[in-house]
Design an enzyme around this catalytic site. Structure first.
Site, PDB file in Angstrom:
ATOM      1  N   GLY A   1      35.341  40.275 -53.402  1.00  0.00           N
ATOM      2  CA  GLY A   1      34.878  39.160 -53.924  1.00  0.00           C
ATOM      3  C   GLY A   1      33.404  39.090 -54.310  1.00  0.00           C
ATOM      4  O   GLY A   1      33.070  40.316 -54.229  1.00  0.00           O
TER       5      GLY A   1
ATOM      6  N   ALA B   1      36.521  30.035 -58.550  1.00  0.00           N
ATOM      7  CA  ALA B   1      35.305  29.243 -58.429  1.00  0.00           C
ATOM      8  C   ALA B   1      35.082  28.509 -59.774  1.00  0.00           C
ATOM      9  O   ALA B   1      34.666  29.206 -60.669  1.00  0.00           O
ATOM     10  CB  ALA B   1      34.083  29.873 -57.966  1.00  0.00           C
TER      11      ALA B   1
ATOM     12  N   GLY C   1      32.766  25.521 -60.208  1.00  0.00           N
ATOM     13  CA  GLY C   1      31.709  24.624 -60.032  1.00  0.00           C
ATOM     14  C   GLY C   1      30.361  25.480 -60.443  1.00  0.00           C
ATOM     15  O   GLY C   1      29.836  25.330 -61.556  1.00  0.00           O
ATOM     16  N   GLY C   2      29.963  26.506 -59.661  1.00  0.00           N
ATOM     17  CA  GLY C   2      28.947  27.308 -59.986  1.00  0.00           C
ATOM     18  C   GLY C   2      28.046  27.745 -58.773  1.00  0.00           C
ATOM     19  O   GLY C   2      28.625  27.765 -57.617  1.00  0.00           O
TER      20      GLY C   2
ATOM     21  N   GLU D   1      26.654  18.104 -58.546  1.00  0.00           N
ATOM     22  CA  GLU D   1      27.776  18.051 -57.926  1.00  0.00           C
ATOM     23  C   GLU D   1      27.621  17.056 -56.872  1.00  0.00           C
ATOM     24  O   GLU D   1      26.551  16.766 -56.405  1.00  0.00           O
ATOM     25  CB  GLU D   1      28.485  19.302 -57.579  1.00  0.00           C
ATOM     26  CG  GLU D   1      29.128  20.001 -58.816  1.00  0.00           C
ATOM     27  CD  GLU D   1      29.574  21.579 -58.447  1.00  0.00           C
ATOM     28  OE1 GLU D   1      30.431  21.806 -59.292  1.00  0.00           O
ATOM     29  OE2 GLU D   1      29.455  21.862 -57.327  1.00  0.00           O
TER      30      GLU D   1
ATOM     31  N   HIS E   1      39.234  19.626 -50.487  1.00  0.00           N
ATOM     32  CA  HIS E   1      38.816  19.303 -51.586  1.00  0.00           C
ATOM     33  C   HIS E   1      39.603  18.138 -52.166  1.00  0.00           C
ATOM     34  O   HIS E   1      40.937  17.927 -52.217  1.00  0.00           O
ATOM     35  CB  HIS E   1      39.023  20.340 -52.751  1.00  0.00           C
ATOM     36  CG  HIS E   1      37.854  20.228 -54.090  1.00  0.00           C
ATOM     37  ND1 HIS E   1      38.104  19.143 -54.885  1.00  0.00           N
ATOM     38  CD2 HIS E   1      36.850  21.050 -54.202  1.00  0.00           C
ATOM     39  CE1 HIS E   1      37.403  19.316 -55.854  1.00  0.00           C
ATOM     40  NE2 HIS E   1      36.415  20.490 -55.515  1.00  0.00           N
TER      41      HIS E   1
ATOM     42  N   ARG F   1      32.818  15.298 -49.736  1.00  0.00           N
ATOM     43  CA  ARG F   1      34.371  15.577 -50.208  1.00  0.00           C
ATOM     44  C   ARG F   1      35.282  15.076 -49.233  1.00  0.00           C
ATOM     45  O   ARG F   1      36.406  14.547 -49.374  1.00  0.00           O
ATOM     46  CB  ARG F   1      34.411  17.240 -50.095  1.00  0.00           C
ATOM     47  CG  ARG F   1      33.877  17.547 -51.336  1.00  0.00           C
ATOM     48  CD  ARG F   1      34.195  19.104 -51.415  1.00  0.00           C
ATOM     49  NE  ARG F   1      33.676  19.670 -52.592  1.00  0.00           N
ATOM     50  CZ  ARG F   1      33.339  20.895 -53.175  1.00  0.00           C
ATOM     51  NH1 ARG F   1      33.722  21.807 -52.027  1.00  0.00           N
ATOM     52  NH2 ARG F   1      32.838  21.526 -54.242  1.00  0.00           N
TER      53      ARG F   1
ATOM     54  N   HIS G   1      40.642  23.442 -48.963  1.00  0.00           N
ATOM     55  CA  HIS G   1      39.777  24.323 -49.849  1.00  0.00           C
ATOM     56  C   HIS G   1      39.017  25.562 -49.009  1.00  0.00           C
ATOM     57  O   HIS G   1      38.821  26.313 -49.616  1.00  0.00           O
ATOM     58  CB  HIS G   1      39.007  23.327 -50.388  1.00  0.00           C
ATOM     59  CG  HIS G   1      37.960  23.594 -51.701  1.00  0.00           C
ATOM     60  ND1 HIS G   1      38.527  24.533 -52.784  1.00  0.00           N
ATOM     61  CD2 HIS G   1      36.543  23.660 -51.544  1.00  0.00           C
ATOM     62  CE1 HIS G   1      37.372  24.717 -53.584  1.00  0.00           C
ATOM     63  NE2 HIS G   1      36.558  24.550 -52.688  1.00  0.00           N
TER      64      HIS G   1
ATOM     65  N   GLU H   1      32.542  33.625 -46.982  1.00  0.00           N
ATOM     66  CA  GLU H   1      33.424  32.925 -46.427  1.00  0.00           C
ATOM     67  C   GLU H   1      34.035  33.092 -44.869  1.00  0.00           C
ATOM     68  O   GLU H   1      34.052  32.203 -44.008  1.00  0.00           O
ATOM     69  CB  GLU H   1      34.727  32.303 -47.012  1.00  0.00           C
ATOM     70  CG  GLU H   1      35.365  31.072 -46.571  1.00  0.00           C
ATOM     71  CD  GLU H   1      36.606  30.482 -47.406  1.00  0.00           C
ATOM     72  OE1 GLU H   1      36.578  30.942 -48.568  1.00  0.00           O
ATOM     73  OE2 GLU H   1      37.042  29.502 -46.998  1.00  0.00           O
TER      74      GLU H   1
ATOM     75  N   ARG I   1      30.831  21.732 -45.985  1.00  0.00           N
ATOM     76  CA  ARG I   1      29.819  22.477 -47.234  1.00  0.00           C
ATOM     77  C   ARG I   1      29.366  21.498 -48.327  1.00  0.00           C
ATOM     78  O   ARG I   1      30.231  20.755 -49.050  1.00  0.00           O
ATOM     79  CB  ARG I   1      30.621  23.589 -47.488  1.00  0.00           C
ATOM     80  CG  ARG I   1      29.729  24.478 -48.213  1.00  0.00           C
ATOM     81  CD  ARG I   1      30.410  25.789 -48.763  1.00  0.00           C
ATOM     82  NE  ARG I   1      31.739  25.877 -49.447  1.00  0.00           N
ATOM     83  CZ  ARG I   1      32.124  25.481 -50.652  1.00  0.00           C
ATOM     84  NH1 ARG I   1      30.885  25.052 -51.247  1.00  0.00           N
ATOM     85  NH2 ARG I   1      33.232  25.306 -51.119  1.00  0.00           N
TER      86      ARG I   1
HETATM   87  C1  SIN Z   1      34.405  23.025 -57.375  1.00  0.00           C
HETATM   88  O1  SIN Z   1      33.956  23.261 -58.353  1.00  0.00           O
HETATM   89  O2  SIN Z   1      34.735  21.569 -57.212  1.00  0.00           O
HETATM   90  C2  SIN Z   1      34.317  23.667 -56.146  1.00  0.00           C
HETATM   91  C3  SIN Z   1      33.118  24.338 -55.992  1.00  0.00           C
HETATM   92  C4  SIN Z   1      32.938  24.464 -54.419  1.00  0.00           C
HETATM   93  O3  SIN Z   1      33.729  24.302 -53.673  1.00  0.00           O
HETATM   94  O4  SIN Z   1      31.749  24.714 -54.187  1.00  0.00           O
END
Ligand code: SIN
Length: 546
Positions: free
Chosen positions: A17, A49, A51-52, A116, A230, A276, A336, A360, A371
C-alpha cells in the site's frame, strides 16, 4: 514440507500500500529491496482511500494548527513530538508527490483543498475527486517499477525470523509452498485489521497479520482498545459495505433522519464535522430513537458538482440503483481504522532490532485515541520516508545476519507447533469472532459484553497452537490473537476516551491520561505459546520506551 531457501536480500518490505511503496521507493538506492504483497500489488486499504492527504501548505494554514487539530481530535492523548514531525514534514511529502507527477485536483492553477471533520482549515489534498488512494498508488507503483525492486505477489508472510541480531528475514507461503527469505532488515507495512469486524470499510485482506507476527517476534503492541468506526458507510443489499467519504460533509452534505431533520448539532457543536466517534454514536441513537434509517443528503450541492467532486461515490451508489444527485444515501457506521499498533520510535524502529513498522500497523503516537481525517495516508508517507532513511543507515555489519540455518529453523517450528491443525474449527472461527467483536467490542462497550468476549476468545486459544499452510486459516489465527488483545484492552480501560466508548464509564478518567495498555510477549525458549502474555497494567509507554 521443507521450505525453499531463497537466500538473502537487504531489505524486505511486507505490504504494497502507500506506506510500503513509499518506503520502498526511498530505500531502493540503499540496497536490494524486496516487497512482499499478500495479494496483487497495491492490495490493502490505500486503494479505497477517498478523502485525501492532510497537509498545511499555504499561508492561511500552519503545521502548528494542523498539530493542534490532530491532537484535539485524538482526545489529547497523542504524542505531540510525533505529531509535530508528521505535520512539519507534510508539505515536503506533498512537494515530492507533485514532483513525481501526482496531479492534485486544482482549478485555474489553484489547488482545491477541502475540509473534513475537526480540521480548522481546508487542507485536504485530493486526486480524481474522491479517488485519492487509487491515484497515488498508480504513481508510486509506476516509480517503484523503474527502480530495482523485487516484488513477490500473492505471497503470505507467516513469520518473522529472528536471531541474535534481531529480525533477519521472513517465511512466507506462495502457491502452497513455503519459502524462507533472509534480510538485513524487515519493514512491516502490512496495514491494520478491520476485517476483525463483520462490517468494515477495509479490504478483505486486512486481517492483522503484521500485528500478530510482530507480537510473536517480541515487538510491543499498544492502544488496541482504540478502533475507529466511520460514521457514514453505505451497506448495499449484497457485498461489502462501501465508505461514503467524510469529504462529502466537508463540502456541505447533511446528516438527516428519515423525516429530513438534521440532527448532528444535537450531539456536537461542530455538527456534521464533529468527531467520527460522536457522529457514529449519534447515528445509532437517532436510528434507535426513530426506528428508521439515517441518511446523508448531498442533493443541495448540485448534480454537476456531485458528479465531478465525488465520482467514485456517485458511480458505486449508482451500481445499486441509487442516484445520489436525486436521492439520499442511507448510512450506518462501520469499522474503519486501527488506532493502536506496533510501538515505534519516530523512525519506525520497533522493540525488535532491525524490525520496522510503518502505516496503520504502527503506533507512532500521532493518532492519540482517535484519528483525524486524512492523516492516515499522510502518516504512511512521512514515516515511510523516515523508516527508509533509518533502515538505509544501518551499518552492513549491524544488519540482521548470521544466516538462518534452515534445518534449525524447521526443528524449532516443529517443536513449537502440533503437526496438523484443526482445519474446520479454525475455518469456522472467522465469522464468529467478527460478530463477537462487532457486538461486544464495537462502538458501544460495557463490562459485561467485554468480559463475555474475552471468555469466548480464550476458549478459541488452542487454535493458536495449530500449524496451517492455508492463508485463510493463518489469517484466522492472527485475527484470533489480535481480537483477544483488543477485547482485553477494552475491558481493562474502564473509562471512555477517543473512539473507545464505555456505556458503564462514559467519562474520561484523568488518572489514565497518557497511560497506555501494552502487550509484550514473554519470549519462551520453546517458541510460540498458546494464550497471551500481558500484565494488564497501564504504562506510560512512549515511542519505544518507558
Ligand atoms: C474518508 O474519506 O472519509 C476517510 C478518510 C480517512 O479515514 O482519513
Amino acid at each position: 514440507m521443507n521450505p525453499e531457501d531463497l537466500g538473502r536480500t537487504d531489505f524486505i518490505i511486507i505490504g504494497s500500500g502507500i506506506a510500503g511503496l513509499y518506503t520502498a521507493l526511498h530505500l531502493a538506492d540503499a540496497g536490494r529491496v524486496t516487497v512482499i504483497s499478500k495479494l496483487d500489488l497495491c492490495a490493502g486499504n490505500t486503494r479505497f482511500a477517498q478523502g485525501g492527504v492532510a497537509a498545511a501548505f499555504y499561508e492561511n494554514d500552519s503545521p502548528e494548527l494542523h498539530l493542534e487539530d490532530t491532537w484535539r481530535a485524538g482526545g489529547a492523548f497523542g504524542d505531540r513530538a510525533a505529531i509535530g514531525v508528521m505535520v512539519r514534514e507534510a508539505p515536503e511529502v506533498i512537494a515530492d508527490l507533485i514532483k513525481r507527477g501526482v496531479k492534485f485536483d486544482s482549478r485555474n492553477g489553484a489547488v482545491l483543498l477541502s475540509r473534513e471533520g475537526f480540521h480548522s482549515r481546508n487542507r485536504i489534498w485530493h486526486i480524481g475527486g474522491d479517488a485519492t488512494g487509487k491515484e497515488l498508488l498508480k504513481v508510486l507503483l509506476r516509480d517503484s517499477k523503474k527502480k530495482k525492486i523485487h516484488f513477490y505477489e500473492n505471497s503470505f508472510v507467516e513469520h518473522l525470523l529472528t536471531g541474535e541480531s534481531g529480525c533477519c528475514g521472513v517465511s512466507f507461503i506462495k502457491g502452497g509452498k513455503r519459502f524462507l527469505l533472509q534480510a538485513g532488515a524487515v519493514i512491516l507495512a502490512s496495514g491494520g485489521c478491520s476485517q476483525i469486524y463483520c462490517y468494515s470499510t477495509g479490504a478483505n485482506e486486512s486481517t492483522g497479520d503484521g500485528l500478530a507476527m510482530a507480537y510473536r517476534a517480541g515487538a510491543v503492541l499498544r492502544d488496541l482498545e482504540f478502533f475507529q468506526f466511520h460514521p457514514t458507510v453505505f451497506f448495499p443489499p449484497r457485498g461489502d459495505p462501501f465508505l461514503i467519504t467524510e469529504a462529502v460533509r466537508g463540502e456541505g452534505a447533511y446528516l438527516v433522519n428519515h423525516d429530513g431533520e438534521r440532527f448532528a448539532e444535537k450531539y456536537h457543536p461542530l455538527g456534521e464535522l464533529g468527531p467520527r466517534d460522536v457522529l457514529a454514536r449519534a447515528i445509532l441513537m437517532e436510528r434507535e430513537r426513530t426506528r428508521l434509517p439515517v441518511y446523508l443528503d448531498l442533493r443541495h450541492l448540485g448534480a454537476a458538482f456531485i458528479r465531478e467532486r465525488f465520482p467514485t461515490v456517485y458511480h458505486r451508489c449508482l451500481e445499486w440503483g441509487l442516484d445520489i444527485t436525486r436521492e439520499r444515501i442511507p448510512v450506518s457506521p462501520a469499522a474503519h481504522y486501527l488506532i493502536g499498533g506496533i510501538v515505534t520510535d519516530l523512525e519506525g524502529r520497533t522493540a525488535v532490532r532491525n524490525l520496522f513498522a510503518v502505516g496503520e500497523v504502527a503506533s507512532t503516537g500521532v493518532h492519540g485515541a482517535n484519528r483525524l481525517a486524512s492523516n492516515s495516508l499522510l502518516e504512511g508517507l512521512v514515516f515511510g520516508r523516515r523508516v527508509a532513511c533509518a533502515a538505509a543507515a544501518i551499518r552492513t555489519i549491524d544488519r540482521g545476519g548470521g544466516r538462518i540455518k534452515v534445518k534449525e529453523y524447521l526443528a524449532e517450528r516443529n517443536r513449537s507447533e502440533t503437526a496438523a491443525g484443526n482445519d474446520s474449527a479454525c475455518r469456522a472461527v472467522r465469522p464468529l469472532l467478527q460478530k463477537l467483536l462487532w457486538e461486544k467490542v464495537g462502538l458501544l462497550r460495557s463490562s459485561f459484553g467485554l468480559e463475555e468476549a474475552v471468555a469466548r476468545f480464550e476458549q478459541w486459544l488452542p487454535l493458536l497452537n495449530c500449524r496451517f499452510m492455508e492463508r485463510e486459516l493463518c489469517e484466522n489465527q492472527n485475527m484470533l490473537l489480535i481480537g483477544l488483545m483488543m477485547a482485553r484492552a477494552a475491558a481493562a480501560r474502564r473509562e471512555s476516551r477517543g473512539c473507545h466508548f464505555r456505556d458503564d464509564f462514559p467519562e474520561s478518567d484523568p488518572r489514565l491520561q497518557g497511560r497506555h495498555l501494552v502487550f509484550k510477549k514473554q519470549l519462551q525458549e520453546t517458541g510460540d505459546m498458546p494464550g497471551l502474555d500481558w500484565d494488564g497494567i497501564f504504562h506510560d509507554y512512549r515511542n519505544g520506551g518507558e
